[in-house]
Design a protein around this motif. Structure first.
Motif, PDB file in Angstrom:
ATOM      1  N   LEU A  60      37.570  19.755  10.604  1.00 20.53           N
ATOM      2  CA  LEU A  60      38.255  19.164  11.752  1.00 20.53           C
ATOM      3  C   LEU A  60      38.408  17.679  11.444  1.00 20.53           C
ATOM      4  CD1 LEU A  60      36.104  20.811  14.544  1.00 20.53           C
ATOM      5  CD2 LEU A  60      38.331  21.559  13.734  1.00 20.53           C
ATOM      6  N   THR A  61      39.589  17.127  11.652  1.00 17.86           N
ATOM      7  CA  THR A  61      39.834  15.735  11.285  1.00 17.86           C
ATOM      8  C   THR A  61      40.400  14.954  12.462  1.00 17.86           C
ATOM      9  OG1 THR A  61      40.307  16.411   9.004  1.00 17.86           O
ATOM     10  CG2 THR A  61      41.039  14.210   9.661  1.00 17.86           C
ATOM     11  N   PHE A  62      39.853  13.756  12.659  1.00 21.72           N
ATOM     12  CA  PHE A  62      40.384  12.806  13.633  1.00 21.72           C
ATOM     13  C   PHE A  62      40.739  11.527  12.883  1.00 21.72           C
ATOM     14  CE2 PHE A  62      37.651  15.574  16.105  1.00 21.72           C
ATOM     15  CZ  PHE A  62      38.429  15.844  17.217  1.00 21.72           C
ATOM     16  N   ASN A  63      41.886  10.938  13.231  1.00 21.96           N
ATOM     17  CA  ASN A  63      42.340   9.703  12.594  1.00 21.96           C
ATOM     18  C   ASN A  63      42.486   8.594  13.632  1.00 21.96           C
ATOM     19  OD1 ASN A  63      44.207  12.063  11.016  1.00 21.96           O
ATOM     20  ND2 ASN A  63      42.950  10.745   9.741  1.00 21.96           N
ATOM     21  N   PRO A  64      41.419   7.809  13.845  1.00 25.33           N
ATOM     22  CA  PRO A  64      41.533   6.676  14.766  1.00 25.33           C
ATOM     23  C   PRO A  64      42.658   5.740  14.323  1.00 25.33           C
ATOM     24  CG  PRO A  64      39.239   7.031  14.132  1.00 25.33           C
ATOM     25  CD  PRO A  64      40.076   7.902  13.250  1.00 25.33           C
ATOM     26  N   GLY A  65      43.426   5.285  15.288  1.00 26.95           N
ATOM     27  CA  GLY A  65      44.522   4.360  15.003  1.00 26.95           C
ATOM     28  C   GLY A  65      45.864   5.018  14.775  1.00 26.95           C
ATOM     29  N   TRP A  66      45.877   6.352  14.749  1.00 23.53           N
ATOM     30  CA  TRP A  66      47.135   7.095  14.585  1.00 23.53           C
ATOM     31  C   TRP A  66      47.372   7.994  15.772  1.00 23.53           C
ATOM     32  CZ3 TRP A  66      47.418   9.645   9.050  1.00 23.53           C
ATOM     33  CH2 TRP A  66      47.756   8.674   8.108  1.00 23.53           C
ATOM     34  N   ASN A  67      48.656   8.198  16.126  1.00 22.65           N
ATOM     35  CA  ASN A  67      49.021   9.235  17.079  1.00 22.65           C
ATOM     36  C   ASN A  67      49.316  10.513  16.295  1.00 22.65           C
ATOM     37  OD1 ASN A  67      51.689   9.077  16.095  1.00 22.65           O
ATOM     38  ND2 ASN A  67      52.395   7.810  17.807  1.00 22.65           N
ATOM     39  N   GLN A  68      49.774  11.566  16.960  1.00 19.54           N
ATOM     40  CA  GLN A  68      50.006  12.857  16.299  1.00 19.54           C
ATOM     41  C   GLN A  68      51.137  12.816  15.274  1.00 19.54           C
ATOM     42  OE1 GLN A  68      46.864  14.299  17.124  1.00 19.54           O
ATOM     43  NE2 GLN A  68      48.111  16.061  16.625  1.00 19.54           N
ATOM     44  N   ASN A  69      51.903  11.725  15.239  1.00 22.02           N
ATOM     45  CA  ASN A  69      52.974  11.572  14.257  1.00 22.02           C
ATOM     46  C   ASN A  69      52.587  10.610  13.138  1.00 22.02           C
ATOM     47  OD1 ASN A  69      54.960  13.312  15.451  1.00 22.02           O
ATOM     48  ND2 ASN A  69      55.154  11.774  17.058  1.00 22.02           N
ATOM     49  N   ALA A  70      51.290  10.322  13.017  1.00 23.21           N
ATOM     50  CA  ALA A  70      50.760   9.412  11.990  1.00 23.21           C
ATOM     51  C   ALA A  70      51.354   8.007  12.118  1.00 23.21           C
ATOM     52  CB  ALA A  70      50.966   9.976  10.587  1.00 23.21           C
ATOM     53  N   GLU A  71      51.641   7.623  13.355  1.00 20.84           N
ATOM     54  CA  GLU A  71      52.132   6.273  13.638  1.00 20.84           C
ATOM     55  C   GLU A  71      50.971   5.455  14.190  1.00 20.84           C
ATOM     56  OE1 GLU A  71      56.587   7.635  15.106  1.00 20.84           O
ATOM     57  OE2 GLU A  71      54.936   7.628  16.542  1.00 20.84           O
ATOM     58  N   ASN A  72      50.908   4.185  13.800  1.00 15.86           N
ATOM     59  CA  ASN A  72      49.847   3.312  14.293  1.00 15.86           C
ATOM     60  C   ASN A  72      49.922   3.190  15.809  1.00 15.86           C
ATOM     61  OD1 ASN A  72      49.218   2.936  11.619  1.00 15.86           O
ATOM     62  ND2 ASN A  72      49.915   0.831  11.535  1.00 15.86           N
ATOM     63  N   THR A  73      48.738   3.150  16.441  1.00 16.19           N
ATOM     64  CA  THR A  73      48.662   2.968  17.888  1.00 16.19           C
ATOM     65  C   THR A  73      48.172   1.558  18.193  1.00 16.19           C
ATOM     66  OG1 THR A  73      46.414   3.836  17.949  1.00 16.19           O
ATOM     67  CG2 THR A  73      48.194   5.410  18.298  1.00 16.19           C
ATOM     68  N   ASP A  74      48.529   1.059  19.367  1.00 18.38           N
ATOM     69  CA  ASP A  74      48.120  -0.292  19.760  1.00 18.38           C
ATOM     70  C   ASP A  74      46.627  -0.385  20.021  1.00 18.38           C
ATOM     71  OD1 ASP A  74      50.697  -1.320  19.539  1.00 18.38           O
ATOM     72  OD2 ASP A  74      51.181  -0.843  21.622  1.00 18.38           O
ATOM     73  N   SER A  75      46.077   0.640  20.630  1.00 12.35           N
ATOM     74  CA  SER A  75      44.643   0.591  20.932  1.00 12.35           C
ATOM     75  C   SER A  75      43.965   1.861  20.427  1.00 12.35           C
ATOM     76  CB  SER A  75      44.408   0.412  22.432  1.00 12.35           C
ATOM     77  OG  SER A  75      44.828   1.556  23.132  1.00 12.35           O
ATOM     78  N   PHE A  76      42.784   1.683  19.864  1.00 13.66           N
ATOM     79  CA  PHE A  76      41.988   2.806  19.395  1.00 13.66           C
ATOM     80  C   PHE A  76      40.564   2.315  19.198  1.00 13.66           C
ATOM     81  CE2 PHE A  76      43.558   0.719  15.611  1.00 13.66           C
ATOM     82  CZ  PHE A  76      42.500   0.749  14.711  1.00 13.66           C
ATOM     83  N   THR A  77      39.664   3.253  19.080  1.00  6.75           N
ATOM     84  CA  THR A  77      38.263   2.917  18.825  1.00  6.75           C
ATOM     85  C   THR A  77      38.050   2.929  17.321  1.00  6.75           C
ATOM     86  OG1 THR A  77      37.695   4.034  20.897  1.00  6.75           O
ATOM     87  CG2 THR A  77      35.882   3.486  19.387  1.00  6.75           C
TER      88      THR A  77
END
Length: 123
Positions: A60-77
């Motif tokens: 199972l993989t989680f990528n902090p800083g990405w949305n489901q389209n592998a685009e950077n997000t403004d806020s993340f942990t």
């Protein structure tokens, strides 16, 4: 706590056969390369990684800083903050590749049933 993009990373025996199977049920190649032995398949907001010869079991993989389209997000942990939080709750980190005070890094934990969970930050 924001874990980011979720996907399941499957350890496959034959990347081409797996790709063809997932295409038949509605997935399309989103990223990766057969020549590099991995593909990321996408169906709507669902992501499945197909990895040949890279690891032994599904992850199972989680990528902090990405949305489901592998685009950077403004806020993340940040992955470092997540690791500290998990450890403070008694969760054992079994593989730690964290480096520096920011940027890309990852660590792995195991759920009670033995399922590996990779927290893999790319930003």
């Amino acid at each position: 706590m924001i874990l980011g993009c979720f996907s399941i990373s499957l350890s496959v025996e034959d990347l081409k056969k797996s790709k063809e199977f997932y295409e038949k049920i509605g997935f399309e190649v989103f990223a990766g390369s057969e020549s590099h032995n991995f593909l990321i398949m996408k169906n709507g907001e669902t992501n499945i990684g197909l990895f040949q010869g890279m690891f032994e079991s599904n992850i199972l993989t989680f990528n902090p800083g990405w949305n489901q389209n592998a685009e950077n997000t403004d806020s993340f942990t940040d992955v470092r903050e997540l690791k500290k939080d998990f450890e403070s709750k008694g969760i054992e980190v079994v593989d730690d590749s964290i480096s520096g005070e920011s940027g890309p890094s990852n660590f792995k934990i195991i759920d009670p049933d033995g399922n590996p969970i990779l927290i893999d930050q790319h930003v």
